[in-house]
Write a protein that holds these residues in place. Sequence first.
Motif, PDB file in Angstrom:
ATOM      1  N   TYR A 169       0.845  -1.196   0.000  1.00 14.22           N
ATOM      2  CA  TYR A 169       0.000   0.000   0.000  1.00 14.22           C
ATOM      3  C   TYR A 169       0.877   1.242   0.000  1.00 14.22           C
ATOM      4  O   TYR A 169       1.934   1.278   0.643  1.00 14.22           O
ATOM      5  N   LEU A 170       0.432   2.246  -0.707  1.00 17.84           N
ATOM      6  CA  LEU A 170       1.072   3.558  -0.733  1.00 17.84           C
ATOM      7  C   LEU A 170       0.047   4.582  -0.280  1.00 17.84           C
ATOM      8  O   LEU A 170      -1.006   4.721  -0.909  1.00 17.84           O
ATOM      9  N   ALA A 171       0.326   5.290   0.825  1.00 13.26           N
ATOM     10  CA  ALA A 171      -0.618   6.258   1.385  1.00 13.26           C
ATOM     11  C   ALA A 171      -0.422   7.634   0.751  1.00 13.26           C
ATOM     12  O   ALA A 171       0.610   7.892   0.111  1.00 13.26           O
ATOM     13  N   PRO A 172      -1.381   8.540   0.904  1.00  6.98           N
ATOM     14  CA  PRO A 172      -1.224   9.895   0.372  1.00  6.98           C
ATOM     15  C   PRO A 172       0.021  10.584   0.927  1.00  6.98           C
ATOM     16  O   PRO A 172       0.465  10.295   2.042  1.00  6.98           O
ATOM     17  N   ASP A 173       0.574  11.490   0.171  1.00  8.78           N
ATOM     18  CA  ASP A 173       1.731  12.272   0.586  1.00  8.78           C
ATOM     19  C   ASP A 173       1.454  12.969   1.920  1.00  8.78           C
ATOM     20  O   ASP A 173       0.325  13.396   2.187  1.00  8.78           O
ATOM     21  N   SER A 174       2.478  13.076   2.755  1.00  9.25           N
ATOM     22  CA  SER A 174       2.315  13.678   4.087  1.00  9.25           C
ATOM     23  C   SER A 174       1.729  15.080   4.025  1.00  9.25           C
ATOM     24  O   SER A 174       1.000  15.496   4.939  1.00  9.25           O
ATOM     25  N   ARG A 175       2.044  15.835   2.965  1.00 11.52           N
ATOM     26  CA  ARG A 175       1.523  17.203   2.854  1.00 11.52           C
ATOM     27  C   ARG A 175       0.003  17.230   2.738  1.00 11.52           C
ATOM     28  O   ARG A 175      -0.630  18.247   3.072  1.00 11.52           O
ATOM     29  N   ARG A 176      -0.592  16.129   2.294  1.00 10.94           N
ATOM     30  CA  ARG A 176      -2.044  16.064   2.148  1.00 10.94           C
ATOM     31  C   ARG A 176      -2.771  15.653   3.430  1.00 10.94           C
ATOM     32  O   ARG A 176      -3.992  15.794   3.529  1.00 10.94           O
ATOM     33  N   VAL A 177      -2.024  15.102   4.389  1.00  7.10           N
ATOM     34  CA  VAL A 177      -2.651  14.486   5.556  1.00  7.10           C
ATOM     35  C   VAL A 177      -3.549  15.431   6.346  1.00  7.10           C
ATOM     36  O   VAL A 177      -4.686  15.068   6.686  1.00  7.10           O
ATOM     37  N   PRO A 178      -3.114  16.647   6.711  1.00  8.15           N
ATOM     38  CA  PRO A 178      -4.003  17.511   7.507  1.00  8.15           C
ATOM     39  C   PRO A 178      -5.355  17.749   6.844  1.00  8.15           C
ATOM     40  O   PRO A 178      -6.407  17.669   7.502  1.00  8.15           O
ATOM     41  N   ALA A 179      -5.349  18.026   5.542  1.00 11.29           N
ATOM     42  CA  ALA A 179      -6.614  18.274   4.843  1.00 11.29           C
ATOM     43  C   ALA A 179      -7.443  16.997   4.737  1.00 11.29           C
ATOM     44  O   ALA A 179      -8.679  17.026   4.897  1.00 11.29           O
ATOM     45  N   GLU A 180      -6.774  15.876   4.468  1.00 15.41           N
ATOM     46  CA  GLU A 180      -7.491  14.603   4.374  1.00 15.41           C
ATOM     47  C   GLU A 180      -8.136  14.242   5.713  1.00 15.41           C
ATOM     48  O   GLU A 180      -9.276  13.773   5.764  1.00 15.41           O
ATOM     49  N   MET A 181      -7.419  14.460   6.805  1.00 19.20           N
ATOM     50  CA  MET A 181      -7.959  14.133   8.115  1.00 19.20           C
ATOM     51  C   MET A 181      -9.087  15.090   8.501  1.00 19.20           C
ATOM     52  O   MET A 181     -10.053  14.677   9.153  1.00 19.20           O
ATOM     53  N   ALA A 182      -8.981  16.339   8.116  1.00 15.82           N
ATOM     54  CA  ALA A 182     -10.064  17.286   8.397  1.00 15.82           C
ATOM     55  C   ALA A 182     -11.352  16.849   7.710  1.00 15.82           C
ATOM     56  O   ALA A 182     -12.445  16.907   8.293  1.00 15.82           O
ATOM     57  N   ARG A 183     -11.229  16.366   6.486  1.00 12.61           N
ATOM     58  CA  ARG A 183     -12.400  15.894   5.741  1.00 12.61           C
ATOM     59  C   ARG A 183     -12.959  14.617   6.381  1.00 12.61           C
ATOM     60  O   ARG A 183     -14.180  14.472   6.528  1.00 12.61           O
ATOM     61  N   PHE A 184     -12.061  13.699   6.761  1.00 12.08           N
ATOM     62  CA  PHE A 184     -12.506  12.456   7.410  1.00 12.08           C
ATOM     63  C   PHE A 184     -13.227  12.753   8.718  1.00 12.08           C
ATOM     64  O   PHE A 184     -14.309  12.190   8.993  1.00 12.08           O
ATOM     65  N   LEU A 185     -12.656  13.605   9.552  1.00 10.20           N
ATOM     66  CA  LEU A 185     -13.246  13.895  10.868  1.00 10.20           C
ATOM     67  C   LEU A 185     -14.581  14.617  10.729  1.00 10.20           C
ATOM     68  O   LEU A 185     -15.507  14.369  11.514  1.00 10.20           O
ATOM     69  N   ALA A 186     -14.698  15.496   9.737  1.00 13.86           N
ATOM     70  CA  ALA A 186     -15.979  16.173   9.504  1.00 13.86           C
ATOM     71  C   ALA A 186     -17.053  15.157   9.157  1.00 13.86           C
ATOM     72  O   ALA A 186     -18.194  15.237   9.646  1.00 13.86           O
ATOM     73  N   TRP A 187     -16.703  14.193   8.316  1.00 12.93           N
ATOM     74  CA  TRP A 187     -17.660  13.131   7.978  1.00 12.93           C
ATOM     75  C   TRP A 187     -17.989  12.297   9.207  1.00 12.93           C
ATOM     76  O   TRP A 187     -19.161  12.016   9.469  1.00 12.93           O
ATOM     77  N   PHE A 188     -16.979  11.862   9.945  1.00 19.25           N
ATOM     78  CA  PHE A 188     -17.209  10.977  11.086  1.00 19.25           C
ATOM     79  C   PHE A 188     -18.137  11.623  12.110  1.00 19.25           C
ATOM     80  O   PHE A 188     -19.025  10.955  12.663  1.00 19.25           O
ATOM     81  N   ASN A 189     -17.955  12.896  12.356  1.00 15.83           N
ATOM     82  CA  ASN A 189     -18.753  13.575  13.376  1.00 15.83           C
ATOM     83  C   ASN A 189     -20.136  13.980  12.880  1.00 15.83           C
ATOM     84  O   ASN A 189     -20.960  14.440  13.678  1.00 15.83           O
ATOM     85  N   ALA A 190     -20.404  13.799  11.587  1.00 13.30           N
ATOM     86  CA  ALA A 190     -21.708  14.199  11.050  1.00 13.30           C
ATOM     87  C   ALA A 190     -22.449  13.050  10.389  1.00 13.30           C
ATOM     88  O   ALA A 190     -23.485  13.257   9.767  1.00 13.30           O
ATOM     89  N   SER A 191     -21.940  11.804  10.543  1.00 17.00           N
ATOM     90  CA  SER A 191     -22.502  10.673   9.785  1.00 17.00           C
ATOM     91  C   SER A 191     -23.312   9.729  10.654  1.00 17.00           C
ATOM     92  O   SER A 191     -23.466   8.558  10.322  1.00 17.00           O
ATOM     93  N   GLY A 192     -23.856  10.227  11.758  1.00 16.00           N
ATOM     94  CA  GLY A 192     -24.589   9.360  12.681  1.00 16.00           C
ATOM     95  C   GLY A 192     -25.840   8.747  12.102  1.00 16.00           C
ATOM     96  O   GLY A 192     -26.347   7.752  12.627  1.00 16.00           O
ATOM     97  N   GLY A 193     -26.367   9.308  11.009  1.00 10.91           N
ATOM     98  CA  GLY A 193     -27.598   8.777  10.436  1.00 10.91           C
ATOM     99  C   GLY A 193     -27.403   7.542   9.584  1.00 10.91           C
ATOM    100  O   GLY A 193     -28.366   6.855   9.245  1.00 10.91           O
ATOM    101  N   GLU A 194     -26.162   7.208   9.241  1.00  9.08           N
ATOM    102  CA  GLU A 194     -25.877   6.039   8.414  1.00  9.08           C
ATOM    103  C   GLU A 194     -25.961   4.777   9.269  1.00  9.08           C
ATOM    104  O   GLU A 194     -25.790   4.823  10.494  1.00  9.08           O
ATOM    105  N   ASP A 195     -26.226   3.635   8.647  1.00  9.67           N
ATOM    106  CA  ASP A 195     -26.236   2.376   9.379  1.00  9.67           C
ATOM    107  C   ASP A 195     -24.931   2.250  10.156  1.00  9.67           C
ATOM    108  O   ASP A 195     -23.838   2.437   9.598  1.00  9.67           O
ATOM    109  N   GLY A 196     -25.032   1.895  11.427  1.00  3.23           N
ATOM    110  CA  GLY A 196     -23.870   1.919  12.308  1.00  3.23           C
ATOM    111  C   GLY A 196     -22.775   0.957  11.914  1.00  3.23           C
ATOM    112  O   GLY A 196     -21.585   1.264  12.061  1.00  3.23           O
TER     113      GLY A 196
END
Length: 380
Positions: A169-196
């Motif tokens: 596996y090859l992960a995204p470049d480190s420079r992308r991580v802060p933005a990628e994690m911000a997008r992931f965390l926004a989804w995680f904290n707002a996705s409670g309506g999806e099947d658990g």
Amino acid sequence: MATSPGNAYVWQLPTWPAWTYDTQALADALARARLQQGRVLGKAQAVGLAADAFAQVVNDIWVGEVVATAAIEGQQLDVEQVRSSVMRMLGIASAGQSSRHIDGLVDVMQDALHNYTVALDADRLCRWQSALFPGGTSGIQHIEVGKFRSFSDAMQIVSGRPGHEQVHYLAPDSRRVPAEMARFLAWFNASGGEDGIVRAAIAHLWFEAIHPFEDGNGRIGRAIMDMAIAQDARSGTRIYCMSHQLEQNRKAYYAALNAAQRGDGDVTAWVRWFADQFSEACVKSEAVIDRALEKARFWAAHAAHRFNERQCKALRKLLDAGDGGFLGGLTAEKYCKITGTSKASATRDLGDLLGNGALISRGIGKATKYYVNVPGWRQE
């Protein structure tokens, strides 16, 4: 020379991270998962969430999950130290010695469950990762601790000898991580309506796809998975043996993750596999509950006996092994190794355990083997 995969990773797609899945194709797997979840919850309620037996269930599942999530990464933890750390976390006064890195892992897993209603953010994840690596090292290597990775080298998961590595596996470049994690965390904290269960599967996959830390991503990713499952159940009680299930199917687990991290972003196969593992984890939880009840009945039957520390340690090991699990039975020699005592003390201890009915024996002389006296258990 390292070999590289022939198809794109999901984070390289223009549609990333637009996960898709076929709800109809998942219906049967999700229905089975919910059925098994209902069974284990019903059994737990029948035991009684406040009962001593259920406290043993929680303790046993905690110990098993801590050991398993580390074992997936190739780390073999000392079970007695894990038990001590878990007991301390649960507020049991008789907790013994443990190590800082085990305590850190237990703290991470506890925070994910006990504070499942608290929003997940980058600071919390960085504190989790820091807790896994006290002293700032992974083994003898210094690593970036308490922050997202920032090194310029590619973040790769590889295997094989130097010069002949295979890139899994090859992960995204480190420079992308802060933005990628911000997008992931926004989804995680707002996705409670999806099947658990679907949400837990996607959360784990998405986090592992970003691989934001230099080390510890697997353990943190499984803590996020646990948190999502707790949010679905609206309970911070550890009752599912999910890491244990994944550890027992480690190769298939990595293969399923690897397949989902490639392709077109359709995660139907991954979610179905995850739901099936959750179903099996619930079956294992039922078995843990049954075994905990047997243990509770054993200790209650011998409540009047004053076992010394050595005897308690040996009895716990036999009980933890389960029905027929302690291969070859307990011998005086094994007792000495388990407890660190002399042969003379072992002879006295074993004689006392036989006398009060905690153990039964088979054979004579040096061929004598001892078994914990639990009705219905195989003594072979």
